[in-house]
Design an enzyme around this catalytic site. Sequence first.
Site, PDB file in Angstrom:
ATOM      1  N   ARG A 104     125.256   9.355  25.603  1.00  0.00           N
ATOM      2  CA  ARG A 104     124.896  10.463  24.705  1.00  0.00           C
ATOM      3  C   ARG A 104     123.817  11.293  25.346  1.00  0.00           C
ATOM      4  NH1 ARG A 104     123.511   9.262  18.559  1.00  0.00           N
ATOM      5  NH2 ARG A 104     121.575   8.581  19.498  1.00  0.00           N
ATOM      6  N   THR A 108     121.341  16.975  22.941  1.00  0.00           N
ATOM      7  CA  THR A 108     122.435  17.474  22.090  1.00  0.00           C
ATOM      8  C   THR A 108     123.137  16.354  21.326  1.00  0.00           C
ATOM      9  OG1 THR A 108     124.107  17.199  23.802  1.00  0.00           O
ATOM     10  CG2 THR A 108     122.907  19.294  23.791  1.00  0.00           C
ATOM     11  N   ASP A 200     118.016   1.043  20.100  1.00  0.00           N
ATOM     12  CA  ASP A 200     119.012   1.376  21.123  1.00  0.00           C
ATOM     13  C   ASP A 200     119.736   0.100  21.555  1.00  0.00           C
ATOM     14  OD1 ASP A 200     120.168   1.769  23.800  1.00  0.00           O
ATOM     15  OD2 ASP A 200     119.264   3.758  23.637  1.00  0.00           O
ATOM     16  N   ASP A 203     119.877  -0.724  25.402  1.00  0.00           N
ATOM     17  CA  ASP A 203     118.586  -1.190  25.921  1.00  0.00           C
ATOM     18  C   ASP A 203     118.275  -2.608  25.446  1.00  0.00           C
ATOM     19  OD1 ASP A 203     118.091   1.073  27.353  1.00  0.00           O
ATOM     20  OD2 ASP A 203     116.774   1.998  25.865  1.00  0.00           O
TER      21      ASP A 203
HETATM   22  C1  PRP Z   1     125.076   4.334  22.169  1.00  0.00           C
HETATM   23  C2  PRP Z   1     126.059   3.406  21.500  1.00  0.00           C
HETATM   24  C3  PRP Z   1     127.260   4.278  21.303  1.00  0.00           C
HETATM   25  C4  PRP Z   1     126.635   5.614  21.025  1.00  0.00           C
HETATM   26  C5  PRP Z   1     126.709   5.882  19.551  1.00  0.00           C
HETATM   27  O1  PRP Z   1     125.344   4.473  23.512  1.00  0.00           O
HETATM   28  O2  PRP Z   1     126.329   2.244  22.245  1.00  0.00           O
HETATM   29  O3  PRP Z   1     128.114   4.340  22.424  1.00  0.00           O
HETATM   30  O4  PRP Z   1     125.285   5.547  21.445  1.00  0.00           O
HETATM   31  O5  PRP Z   1     126.243   7.147  19.268  1.00  0.00           O
HETATM   32  P1  PRP Z   1     127.178   8.307  18.697  1.00  0.00           P
HETATM   33  O6  PRP Z   1     128.003   7.705  17.612  1.00  0.00           O
HETATM   34  O7  PRP Z   1     126.190   9.315  18.194  1.00  0.00           O
HETATM   35  O8  PRP Z   1     127.994   8.842  19.832  1.00  0.00           O
HETATM   36  P2  PRP Z   1     124.416   5.354  24.503  1.00  0.00           P
HETATM   37  O9  PRP Z   1     124.965   6.708  24.625  1.00  0.00           O
HETATM   38  O10 PRP Z   1     122.985   5.204  24.086  1.00  0.00           O
HETATM   39  O11 PRP Z   1     124.687   4.664  25.905  1.00  0.00           O
HETATM   40  P3  PRP Z   1     124.338   3.193  26.423  1.00  0.00           P
HETATM   41  O12 PRP Z   1     125.248   2.227  25.692  1.00  0.00           O
HETATM   42  O13 PRP Z   1     124.650   3.279  27.873  1.00  0.00           O
HETATM   43  O14 PRP Z   1     122.885   2.909  26.136  1.00  0.00           O
HETATM   44  N1  URA Z   2     122.913   4.435  19.728  1.00  0.00           N
HETATM   45  C1  URA Z   2     122.174   3.326  19.553  1.00  0.00           C
HETATM   46  O1  URA Z   2     122.134   2.433  20.422  1.00  0.00           O
HETATM   47  N2  URA Z   2     121.461   3.222  18.413  1.00  0.00           N
HETATM   48  C2  URA Z   2     121.479   4.152  17.457  1.00  0.00           C
HETATM   49  O2  URA Z   2     120.818   3.972  16.411  1.00  0.00           O
HETATM   50  C3  URA Z   2     122.259   5.302  17.653  1.00  0.00           C
HETATM   51  C4  URA Z   2     122.982   5.419  18.804  1.00  0.00           C
END
Ligand code: PRP
Ligand code: URA
Length: 209
Positions: A104, A108, A200, A203
């Site tokens: 994400r 944005t 997150d 993380d």
């Molecule tokens: C997080 C999560 C989803 C997304 C959800 O991933 O694991 O994939 O955000 O958010 P959304 O519904 O608003 O799209 P992130 O983009 O943080 O990547 P990561 O898993 O690599 O930390």
């Molecule tokens: N992605 C995450 O990991 N946590 C949130 O709360 C939203 C998006």
Amino acid sequence: MENVFIMDHPLIQHKISMLRDKNTGTNEFRKLVEEIGILMGYEALRDLPLKDVEVTTPIETCMTPVISGRKLAIIPVLRAGLGLVSSLLTLVPSAKVGHIGLYRDPVTHEPHEYYCKLPDPIEERIAVVVDPMLATGGSACSAVDFIKQKGGKNIKFMCIIAAPEGLERLHREHPDVQIYVGHLDRELNDNAYICPGLGDAGDRIFGTK
Ligand code: PRP
Ligand code: URA
């Protein structure tokens, strides 16, 4: 809502509460994600098709059901979805695993694809997309779009925590997709994080910041 399944099992709720705790460390967090994945996977796979095969027991030969037909594809959304892969492989060891890499944009909140590799033939498989978090729904909708573009037809989406906004969007854009949610949370905050959520997920699973 048709095709939306919100879990109410006490074991799932209990483990999600432990996940939320900011004092839950990486090791315990990973284990909890895996355990929740097994419990949710049990529910999400309850409509797998069966066929009867002949088996000889020590007593006699009988016809007995086994999982039939279309093979399973587990498709984690990277990174955090990786935490749920072992759960579904525990339940269906013969499943194939595809990967969709999305992150994400921090400003944005739009998803960006950086990787997509799915098992062939995806159109003949039940695809289970896994990601612990369904926030705005952007990532989930993009992942399902990719799978459909490559021919996927029978798609399930499994997440541990959903925001109402993301659940509504995924269901609106893909009403054919069965959505399994561990807990439906209150709302998104201004940074598009789920409240109360768990922070997150990527993380916390991988110990990054
Ligand atoms: C997080 C999560 C989803 C997304 C959800 O991933 O694991 O994939 O955000 O958010 P959304 O519904 O608003 O799209 P992130 O983009 O943080 O990547 P990561 O898993 O690599 O930390
Ligand atoms: N992605 C995450 O990991 N946590 C949130 O709360 C939203 C998006």
